[in-house]
Design an enzyme around this catalytic site. Structure first.
Site, PDB file in Angstrom:
ATOM      1  N   ARG A 166      32.496  39.797  26.741  1.00 54.70           N
ATOM      2  CA  ARG A 166      32.308  40.229  28.119  1.00 54.70           C
ATOM      3  C   ARG A 166      30.821  40.523  28.286  1.00 54.70           C
ATOM      4  O   ARG A 166      30.390  41.657  28.407  1.00 54.70           O
ATOM      5  CB  ARG A 166      33.159  41.464  28.455  1.00 54.70           C
ATOM      6  N   PHE A 179      33.211  30.609  30.399  1.00 56.38           N
ATOM      7  CA  PHE A 179      33.664  31.369  29.225  1.00 56.38           C
ATOM      8  C   PHE A 179      35.047  30.947  28.767  1.00 56.38           C
ATOM      9  O   PHE A 179      35.410  31.133  27.614  1.00 56.38           O
ATOM     10  CB  PHE A 179      33.631  32.882  29.508  1.00 56.38           C
ATOM     11  N   ASP A 200      41.737  46.108  44.436  1.00 62.24           N
ATOM     12  CA  ASP A 200      42.311  45.345  43.318  1.00 62.24           C
ATOM     13  C   ASP A 200      43.081  46.340  42.459  1.00 62.24           C
ATOM     14  O   ASP A 200      42.495  47.190  41.786  1.00 62.24           O
ATOM     15  CB  ASP A 200      41.177  44.667  42.520  1.00 62.24           C
ATOM     16  N   LYS A 251      49.095  42.567  34.430  1.00 60.44           N
ATOM     17  CA  LYS A 251      48.587  43.869  33.975  1.00 60.44           C
ATOM     18  C   LYS A 251      49.442  44.995  34.561  1.00 60.44           C
ATOM     19  O   LYS A 251      50.033  45.764  33.833  1.00 60.44           O
ATOM     20  CB  LYS A 251      47.138  44.049  34.443  1.00 60.44           C
ATOM     21  N   PHE A 307      34.859  41.096  39.210  1.00 56.89           N
ATOM     22  CA  PHE A 307      35.677  40.543  38.142  1.00 56.89           C
ATOM     23  C   PHE A 307      35.470  39.025  38.199  1.00 56.89           C
ATOM     24  O   PHE A 307      35.294  38.467  39.279  1.00 56.89           O
ATOM     25  CB  PHE A 307      37.159  40.929  38.280  1.00 56.89           C
ATOM     26  N   THR A 308      35.506  38.389  37.033  1.00 56.03           N
ATOM     27  CA  THR A 308      35.138  36.959  36.959  1.00 56.03           C
ATOM     28  C   THR A 308      35.850  36.095  38.007  1.00 56.03           C
ATOM     29  O   THR A 308      35.207  35.338  38.741  1.00 56.03           O
ATOM     30  CB  THR A 308      35.475  36.397  35.561  1.00 56.03           C
ATOM     31  N   TYR A 348      65.801  29.481  46.414  1.00 58.11           N
ATOM     32  CA  TYR A 348      64.475  29.107  46.943  1.00 58.11           C
ATOM     33  C   TYR A 348      64.041  30.122  48.006  1.00 58.11           C
ATOM     34  O   TYR A 348      62.908  30.562  48.047  1.00 58.11           O
ATOM     35  CB  TYR A 348      64.551  27.706  47.552  1.00 58.11           C
TER      36      TYR A 348
HETATM   37  C1  PLP Z   1      40.768  43.556  37.635  1.00 58.06           C
HETATM   38  C2  PLP Z   1      41.363  42.184  37.625  1.00 58.06           C
HETATM   39  N1  PLP Z   1      41.517  41.513  38.771  1.00 58.06           N
HETATM   40  C3  PLP Z   1      42.052  40.272  38.800  1.00 58.06           C
HETATM   41  C4  PLP Z   1      42.461  39.637  37.652  1.00 58.06           C
HETATM   42  C5  PLP Z   1      43.020  38.248  37.708  1.00 58.06           C
HETATM   43  O1  PLP Z   1      44.378  38.276  37.443  1.00 58.06           O
HETATM   44  P1  PLP Z   1      45.150  37.056  36.742  1.00 58.06           P
HETATM   45  O2  PLP Z   1      44.645  36.930  35.344  1.00 58.06           O
HETATM   46  O3  PLP Z   1      46.602  37.443  36.822  1.00 58.06           O
HETATM   47  O4  PLP Z   1      44.855  35.839  37.548  1.00 58.06           O
HETATM   48  C6  PLP Z   1      42.325  40.309  36.438  1.00 58.06           C
HETATM   49  C7  PLP Z   1      42.752  39.656  35.193  1.00 58.06           C
HETATM   50  O5  PLP Z   1      42.493  40.049  34.103  1.00 58.06           O
HETATM   51  C8  PLP Z   1      41.747  41.606  36.426  1.00 58.06           C
HETATM   52  O6  PLP Z   1      41.563  42.273  35.273  1.00 58.06           O
END
Ligand code: PLP
Length: 471
Positions: A378, A444, A212, A255, A121-122, A69
């Site tokens: 997208r 989406f 990011d 990623k 990013f979404t 842990y």
């Molecule tokens: C550029 C970017 N930032 C953040 C994220 C969010 O990451 P996660 O899917 O691991 O929550 C993604 C996911 O595709 C991404 O492409």
């Protein structure tokens, strides 16, 4: 010609089901490719997130994980990997990229905050607006030109950045966000020079710079290829130079390191302290952050592998190949080839479908129907409505065909090209979609749609006419 610099030793059987079953599956999944079941999918090009092929060394490391842990040796290995690869001393582990976004926004975003960024990013946008903040996107105009040869479409417009800071006041801007290999504009990189310029503005107005890093390796790879200053450099130097310009780096390990999980890394003890308490509150103790120790081991190895150009070049070289093949056939596709996937320009391919009927969602559904290839919308479906409930139409209507690292073979890529060519010739048969279930947040993912008329049946009829009983 792209060449696989690895060999396959563990494989997974694929299923190519008949077109009639694919039509049923689309209806069951509300014409939303997120809602499909993998038993119905032939080539899964939805995403590269958590779907890159792992290496033998990653799998081996997972067997040696130290389950504890607190104070796990696996975490200590990960901390070292983050320091070696990203050059940051302090690491806060989280279960995936959006969890990092949540913690950063809980700590810094409040009602009235504005976050300038190259592009949203979404999940980043959803967390910012959830905390009462707003975003402003500051790309140069060429970023929105689909048919382009601009090498760095992810660059932030520096003049506009200063204008926005002066207008809004630096105290209302808790951080500037730069996204490596900007996902939603087609996996397009920014240049090192641009990141340096953003840093200079951040310093001038004393604003934090958040990077990011989810697609950092691929952005670094394209800097090596495209930025004169770095043509004789190496992945490690470029990646560390990039992260060295940011106060705070976060990433989706799904990623960055072909594993699972995520993290926030910084050299500032002050930033570390501001975020520290949020990890056990939302994620898990500070030495696992909601991840299993096996994931942590795979992540540490995967981070070092990100430095290997023969690993990182795989996805971009297959993407470049498919983009060039489609472009030669006149099929509208995002250019120059970026990373992450091939991006089809649905605004042009389906120019007969109005944005209110979601051309990118329609094209993604049609492609699945005639090939079993699952891409991701997208475009406007991936956007969220404004505060008054109005649609905010996307700048570009793209269908992303993700090409995860070391997953697909060249013959599978050629199959995609072949089916896309047929679909392009029959594009007039593709029709629009409308929502019949629309959740208020991240629609989406969960939303369900239906075709505006019987276009899917017409497309199936033409497919049968041309291909007979072939799958
Ligand atoms: C550029 C970017 N930032 C953040 C994220 C969010 O990451 P996660 O899917 O691991 O929550 C993604 C996911 O595709 C991404 O492409």
């Amino acid at each position: 010609m792209p060449l696989e610099l690895h060999k396959a030793r563990i494989v997974q059987k694929l299923h190519l089901v008949p077109i009639e079953r694919r039509l049923e599956a689309l209806h069951e999944g509300g014409f939303n490719t997120f809602q499909l079941n993998t038993m119905d999918v032939f080539l899964d090009m939805l995403t590269d997130s958590g779907t890159n092929a792992m290496s033998d060394n990653q799998l081996a490391a997972m067997m040696q994980a130290d389950d504890a842990y607190a104070g796990s040796q696996s975490f200590i290995k990960l901390q070292k990997a983050v320091e070696d690869v990203l050059g940051k001393k302090y690491l806060l582990p989280v279960h995936q990229g959006r969890a990092a976004e949540n913690l950063i926004c809980v700590a810094y975003v409040k009602k009235g905050s504005l976050i300038p960024m190259n592009y949203h990013f979404t999940t980043a946008m959803a967390h910012i607006t959830d905390k009462g903040g707003q975003i402003v996107e500051l790309l140069y105009d060429e970023a929105y030109v689909v048919n382009s040869s601009h090498p760095f479409k992810g660059n932030m417009n520096i003049e506009k950045l200063e204008e926005v800071i002066i207008q809004k006041g630096a105290k209302n801007i808790p951080f500037i966000r730069m996204e490596a290999s900007t996902n939603l504009i087609g996996g397009q990189p920014f240049s090192m020079q641009n990141l340096r310029d953003v840093r200079a503005v951040a310093d001038k107005y004393q604003i934090r710079l958040v990077l990011d890093c989810s697609l950092l390796g691929e952005n670094a790879f394209l800097i090596l290829q495209r930025e004169e200053e770095f043509k004789d450099s190496d992945m490690g130097t470029v990646m560390k130079t990039m992260t060295g310009l940011a106060d705070l780096c976060y990433f989706s390990a799904r990623k960055l390191s072909s594993s699972r999980g995520g993290g926030i890394a910084t050299d500032s003890m002050e930033i570390y302290r501001e975020l520290e308490a949020l990890v056990p509150l939302y994620e898990g103790f500070l030495t696992y952050g909601g991840m299993s120790v096996r994931e942590i081991e795979a992540m540490a190895v995967g981070l070092y592998e990100t430095l290997d150009e023969s690993v990182i070049c795989q996805s971009p070289s297959f993407i470049k190949y498919l983009v060039e093949e489609l472009d030669n056939k006149g099929i509208p596709v995002m250019k120059p080839a970026g990373v992450l996937g091939v991006h089809l320009d649905a605004m042009q391919i389906c120019s007969h479908i109005p944005q209110s009927q979601y051309p990118a969602g329609s094209l993604a559904a049609a492609l699945f129907l005639i090939s079993g290839v699952r891409g991701m919308e997208r475009g406007s479906i991936s956007n969220q409505r404004d505060e008054y409930g109005n649609e905010t139409y996307a700048d570009m209507e793209l269908v992303r065909l993700a090409i995860p690292r070391r997953v697909f073979t060249l013959s599978q890529i050629k199959y995609v090209e072949d089916r896309l060519t047929w679909l392009y010739e029959n594009r007039e048969l593709i029709g629009g979609l409308k929502f019949n279930y629309e959740p208020p947040v991240l629609r989406f993912f969960m939303g369900k749609l239906e075709p505006v008329n019987d276009w899917p049946q017409q497309l199936v009829a033409k497919f049968k006419e041309d291909f007979g009983e072939s799958l």
